[in-house]
Design a protein around this motif. Sequence first.
Motif, PDB file in Angstrom:
ATOM      1  N   LYS A 156       1.050  -1.223   0.067  1.00  0.00           N
ATOM      2  CA  LYS A 156      -0.014   0.074   0.019  1.00  0.00           C
ATOM      3  C   LYS A 156       0.833   1.289   0.075  1.00  0.00           C
ATOM      4  O   LYS A 156       1.695   1.436   1.117  1.00  0.00           O
ATOM      5  CB  LYS A 156      -0.967   0.064   1.292  1.00  0.00           C
ATOM      6  CG  LYS A 156      -1.893   1.036   1.414  1.00  0.00           C
ATOM      7  CD  LYS A 156      -2.792   1.033   2.496  1.00  0.00           C
ATOM      8  CE  LYS A 156      -3.920   2.155   2.661  1.00  0.00           C
ATOM      9  NZ  LYS A 156      -4.700   2.030   3.962  1.00  0.00           N
ATOM     10  N   LEU A 157       0.823   2.118  -1.123  1.00  0.00           N
ATOM     11  CA  LEU A 157       1.639   3.356  -1.257  1.00  0.00           C
ATOM     12  C   LEU A 157       0.654   4.483  -1.017  1.00  0.00           C
ATOM     13  O   LEU A 157      -0.540   4.410  -1.576  1.00  0.00           O
ATOM     14  CB  LEU A 157       2.400   3.441  -2.501  1.00  0.00           C
ATOM     15  CG  LEU A 157       2.862   2.050  -3.070  1.00  0.00           C
ATOM     16  CD1 LEU A 157       3.435   2.132  -4.465  1.00  0.00           C
ATOM     17  CD2 LEU A 157       4.344   1.775  -2.097  1.00  0.00           C
ATOM     18  N   GLN A 166       8.958   4.190  -6.297  1.00  0.00           N
ATOM     19  CA  GLN A 166       9.638   5.143  -7.079  1.00  0.00           C
ATOM     20  C   GLN A 166       9.095   5.409  -8.252  1.00  0.00           C
ATOM     21  O   GLN A 166       8.792   6.737  -8.909  1.00  0.00           O
ATOM     22  CB  GLN A 166      11.071   5.265  -7.108  1.00  0.00           C
ATOM     23  CG  GLN A 166      11.841   6.131  -7.916  1.00  0.00           C
ATOM     24  CD  GLN A 166      11.486   7.699  -7.322  1.00  0.00           C
ATOM     25  OE1 GLN A 166      12.060   7.735  -6.135  1.00  0.00           O
ATOM     26  NE2 GLN A 166      11.112   8.677  -8.022  1.00  0.00           N
ATOM     27  N   LEU A 167       8.846   4.343  -9.110  1.00  0.00           N
ATOM     28  CA  LEU A 167       8.155   4.334 -10.188  1.00  0.00           C
ATOM     29  C   LEU A 167       6.738   4.895 -10.210  1.00  0.00           C
ATOM     30  O   LEU A 167       6.203   5.937 -10.996  1.00  0.00           O
ATOM     31  CB  LEU A 167       8.188   2.913 -11.078  1.00  0.00           C
ATOM     32  CG  LEU A 167       7.579   2.716 -12.481  1.00  0.00           C
ATOM     33  CD1 LEU A 167       8.429   3.668 -13.284  1.00  0.00           C
ATOM     34  CD2 LEU A 167       7.703   1.398 -12.957  1.00  0.00           C
ATOM     35  N   THR A 182       6.721   8.644  -9.635  1.00  0.00           N
ATOM     36  CA  THR A 182       7.519   9.436 -10.997  1.00  0.00           C
ATOM     37  C   THR A 182       6.018   9.421 -12.171  1.00  0.00           C
ATOM     38  O   THR A 182       5.892  10.432 -12.481  1.00  0.00           O
ATOM     39  CB  THR A 182       8.394   8.683 -11.636  1.00  0.00           C
ATOM     40  OG1 THR A 182       9.670   8.816 -10.636  1.00  0.00           O
ATOM     41  CG2 THR A 182       8.764   9.356 -13.052  1.00  0.00           C
ATOM     42  N   VAL A 183       5.305   8.273 -12.289  1.00  0.00           N
ATOM     43  CA  VAL A 183       4.158   8.482 -12.959  1.00  0.00           C
ATOM     44  C   VAL A 183       3.263   9.361 -12.569  1.00  0.00           C
ATOM     45  O   VAL A 183       2.432  10.120 -13.174  1.00  0.00           O
ATOM     46  CB  VAL A 183       3.404   6.765 -13.335  1.00  0.00           C
ATOM     47  CG1 VAL A 183       2.386   6.817 -13.791  1.00  0.00           C
ATOM     48  CG2 VAL A 183       4.454   6.163 -13.973  1.00  0.00           C
ATOM     49  N   LEU A 184       2.880   9.100 -11.083  1.00  0.00           N
ATOM     50  CA  LEU A 184       1.881  10.194 -10.440  1.00  0.00           C
ATOM     51  C   LEU A 184       2.074  11.431 -10.542  1.00  0.00           C
ATOM     52  O   LEU A 184       1.357  12.479 -10.812  1.00  0.00           O
ATOM     53  CB  LEU A 184       1.770   9.762  -9.127  1.00  0.00           C
ATOM     54  CG  LEU A 184       1.010   8.297  -9.025  1.00  0.00           C
ATOM     55  CD1 LEU A 184       1.055   7.726  -7.493  1.00  0.00           C
ATOM     56  CD2 LEU A 184      -0.495   8.361  -9.505  1.00  0.00           C
ATOM     57  N   GLY A 191       2.464   2.558 -18.473  1.00  0.00           N
ATOM     58  CA  GLY A 191       1.527   3.380 -19.784  1.00  0.00           C
ATOM     59  C   GLY A 191       0.318   3.277 -19.277  1.00  0.00           C
ATOM     60  O   GLY A 191      -0.800   4.299 -19.574  1.00  0.00           O
ATOM     61  N   VAL A 192      -0.229   1.973 -18.734  1.00  0.00           N
ATOM     62  CA  VAL A 192      -1.582   1.793 -18.658  1.00  0.00           C
ATOM     63  C   VAL A 192      -2.073   2.636 -17.273  1.00  0.00           C
ATOM     64  O   VAL A 192      -3.215   3.076 -17.499  1.00  0.00           O
ATOM     65  CB  VAL A 192      -1.706   0.082 -18.104  1.00  0.00           C
ATOM     66  CG1 VAL A 192      -3.204   0.231 -17.651  1.00  0.00           C
ATOM     67  CG2 VAL A 192      -1.636  -0.560 -19.416  1.00  0.00           C
ATOM     68  N   VAL A 193      -1.169   2.692 -16.349  1.00  0.00           N
ATOM     69  CA  VAL A 193      -1.644   3.799 -15.396  1.00  0.00           C
ATOM     70  C   VAL A 193      -1.967   5.077 -15.814  1.00  0.00           C
ATOM     71  O   VAL A 193      -2.794   5.684 -15.479  1.00  0.00           O
ATOM     72  CB  VAL A 193      -0.349   3.885 -14.373  1.00  0.00           C
ATOM     73  CG1 VAL A 193      -0.674   4.805 -13.282  1.00  0.00           C
ATOM     74  CG2 VAL A 193      -0.281   2.563 -13.427  1.00  0.00           C
ATOM     75  N   SER A 194      -1.040   5.785 -16.708  1.00  0.00           N
ATOM     76  CA  SER A 194      -1.146   6.893 -17.075  1.00  0.00           C
ATOM     77  C   SER A 194      -2.398   7.184 -18.079  1.00  0.00           C
ATOM     78  O   SER A 194      -3.189   8.058 -17.965  1.00  0.00           O
ATOM     79  CB  SER A 194       0.098   7.527 -18.353  1.00  0.00           C
ATOM     80  OG  SER A 194       1.205   7.370 -17.439  1.00  0.00           O
TER      81      SER A 194
END
Length: 103
Positions: free
Chosen positions: A3-4, A53-54, A57-59, A82-85
């Motif tokens: 959980k982040l 960290q990834l 960065t995406v968020l 890519g799917v997250v974005s």
Amino acid sequence: MEKLNFRFPATKMLDSKAHVGVVGSGDLEILMEPSDQGYADVTVRTGTTGFHQLWETVLERFFSKNDISAIIRINDFGATPGVVSLRLSQALEVGRDAGYIKK
């Protein structure tokens, strides 16, 4: 399961709930709720550990362009960056198409 938690400053309020995606192989679900706190409160639940960290960065990239104040829950099942974005943009587009974002 990891959980982040993340928090990003925001100036635009989400007016109504939004829901996109599904929790399934290589995909994720995003739930957005309105918040008047002046920031986006993001919780990511993922079965893939070690990628804090990834995710950050995406968020950060998304919220640097879309500063919405909302409570956002992401339930991940191994989605790529890519799917997250794509899902984040899709959730925002659904909200805008429905007139959910206050300007």
